[in-house]
Motif scaffolding. Sequence first.
Motif, short mmCIF file in Angstrom:
data_model
loop_
_atom_site.label_atom_id
_atom_site.label_comp_id
_atom_site.label_asym_id
_atom_site.label_seq_id
_atom_site.Cartn_x
_atom_site.Cartn_y
_atom_site.Cartn_z
N TYR A 1 -9.65 -0.57 5.61
CA TYR A 1 -8.43 -1.03 6.29
C TYR A 1 -7.39 -1.32 5.22
O TYR A 1 -7.62 -2.14 4.33
CB TYR A 1 -8.70 -2.30 7.11
CG TYR A 1 -7.45 -2.78 7.82
CD1 TYR A 1 -7.12 -2.29 9.08
CD2 TYR A 1 -6.58 -3.69 7.22
CE1 TYR A 1 -5.96 -2.69 9.73
CE2 TYR A 1 -5.42 -4.09 7.86
CZ TYR A 1 -5.12 -3.60 9.12
OH TYR A 1 -3.97 -3.99 9.75
N GLU B 1 -10.89 -1.51 -1.18
CA GLU B 1 -10.83 -2.97 -1.07
C GLU B 1 -12.01 -3.48 -1.91
O GLU B 1 -13.15 -3.41 -1.47
CB GLU B 1 -11.04 -3.41 0.38
CG GLU B 1 -9.98 -2.96 1.36
CD GLU B 1 -10.49 -2.97 2.80
OE1 GLU B 1 -10.50 -4.04 3.42
OE2 GLU B 1 -10.90 -1.91 3.29
N GLY C 1 -3.80 -1.42 6.28
CA GLY C 1 -2.54 -1.76 6.93
C GLY C 1 -2.15 -0.72 7.95
O GLY C 1 -2.84 0.30 8.13
N VAL D 1 0.84 -1.20 0.00
CA VAL D 1 0.00 0.00 0.00
C VAL D 1 0.88 1.25 0.00
O VAL D 1 0.64 2.21 -0.75
CB VAL D 1 -0.96 -0.02 1.22
CG1 VAL D 1 -1.67 1.31 1.38
CG2 VAL D 1 -1.98 -1.16 1.05
C1 LIG Z 1 -7.19 -5.12 2.58
C2 LIG Z 1 -5.92 -5.16 3.36
N1 LIG Z 1 -4.94 -4.29 3.05
C3 LIG Z 1 -3.76 -4.27 3.71
C4 LIG Z 1 -3.52 -5.17 4.74
C5 LIG Z 1 -2.21 -5.13 5.45
O1 LIG Z 1 -1.46 -6.29 5.15
P1 LIG Z 1 -0.29 -6.74 6.13
O2 LIG Z 1 -0.96 -7.15 7.41
O3 LIG Z 1 0.35 -7.88 5.43
O4 LIG Z 1 0.61 -5.57 6.30
C6 LIG Z 1 -4.52 -6.08 5.09
C7 LIG Z 1 -4.32 -7.01 6.21
O5 LIG Z 1 -5.22 -7.58 6.76
C8 LIG Z 1 -5.75 -6.08 4.39
O6 LIG Z 1 -6.74 -6.91 4.69
#
Ligand SMILES: Cc1ncc(COP(=O)(O)O)c(C=O)c1O
Length: 440
Positions: A152, A224, A154, A123
Amino acid sequence: MQTSTRSNLLLERSLAAVWHPCTQMKQHETLPLVSVARGAGCWLYDFDGRRYLDAISSWWVNLFGHCNPRINAALADQLGKLEHVLLAGFSHEPVVELSERLARAADGRLGHCFYASDGASAVEIALKMSFHFWRNTGRPRKTRFVSLAGSYHGETLGALAVTDVRLFKDTYAPLVMASSQVASPDWRLAEKGESARDYAARSAQALERHLEQHHAETAALIVEPLVQGATGMAMHDAEYLRRARAICDRYQVHLIADEIMTGFGRTGTFFAFDQAGIVPEFLCLSKGITGGYLPLSVVMTRDAVYQAFYDDDTARGFLHSHSYTGNTLACRAALATLEIFDAERVIEANREKSARISAAVRPIAQHPRVNHFRNTGMIWAFEVETQDPQFARQFHARALEQELLLRPLSNTVYFMPPYVIGEEEIELLAGRTARLLDAR
Ligand SMILES: Cc1ncc(COP(=O)(O)O)c(C=O)c1O
């Protein structure tokens, strides 16, 4: 040493030496910590021989079971050849092949892969690339980002800036750059009689209004696609993505698809955005990419974006790196994962499995304590009526006693099992969850 002693000792040592993620450590005075000795298929086993059905794919990463023989074999083979080499100035077979295969999976429309290790790093990269693209193309005022309410993305500072979960964000507010949020197309918010699709179209108007006013300083919208995960598996109609794409085009704003959770078949198609027939400028992938084996993430982008960085001037290049960028073993695990998708026609097989699971969990959908039962692909979620502010913790602990690994998000219980979940395991998951709901 007796196994239970070994297990207890390990838990004590873990609590003394390991700072566990997303955890108020004091809660472990009453909440069980589980030490896992081994995994096989959908099951995790502790040192005492107790087993737990991994119904959330170990934080949504596992696709084809723990200790999958094909991924194990690929990694063993790779270990004898090359474990890792820096990716600046060097390349290796797994990273090239993986990039080519991912580009093919996106129908060649996202032809360039930039790697990192975790979702949040992907991200960060997408946000930086978007801003830098506009700067390189003469629009340096485009410095802001917009995300959906409840999103969400990160927890590193850049990713947190576009995340909208107060519990994770408020404490760090003084450190985090400002961003804007627009209405979520989450269909639970639809008015009585309004379809998910109509509600998606209505929420897109909020995005339109926002960009109408702020497009000159907005670099990108990040979403998302189809399911907002951490906010409680909020699901929306693909119509939102179609409209968001058109609005972003109209106002010259990038669309970043964060498919860290939704990618690799989770929503029923290989990428969730496929269901809307659109293409983002940036696609963030991680989690399932290695079948749940090793940390790997990638940002895929279009040729036009890549070309805007291609220059004699070093500073116009994307000077971002992580030591383990494009790690060889992780790429090899990802290739083995993609091979399983092809060899076992996973997307087609999951359609049947998803229908089978939906049938098995129907009694849960009809349970008097359950609201908003919903399903997209291989994700099921529902809200449980409860007065207990500790519901999530209590339910998790009681589920463990029933051999189920479930981690509700507030009062939202969800299932996101590995794709290899079998008939008996489906029955067990459905039956025991219903029992947990009956027990209060
Ligand atoms: C949609 C989304 N983006 C980013 C992340 C962040 O990923 P990471 O936990 O591997 O940093 C997550 C983690 O759950 C997520 O669900």
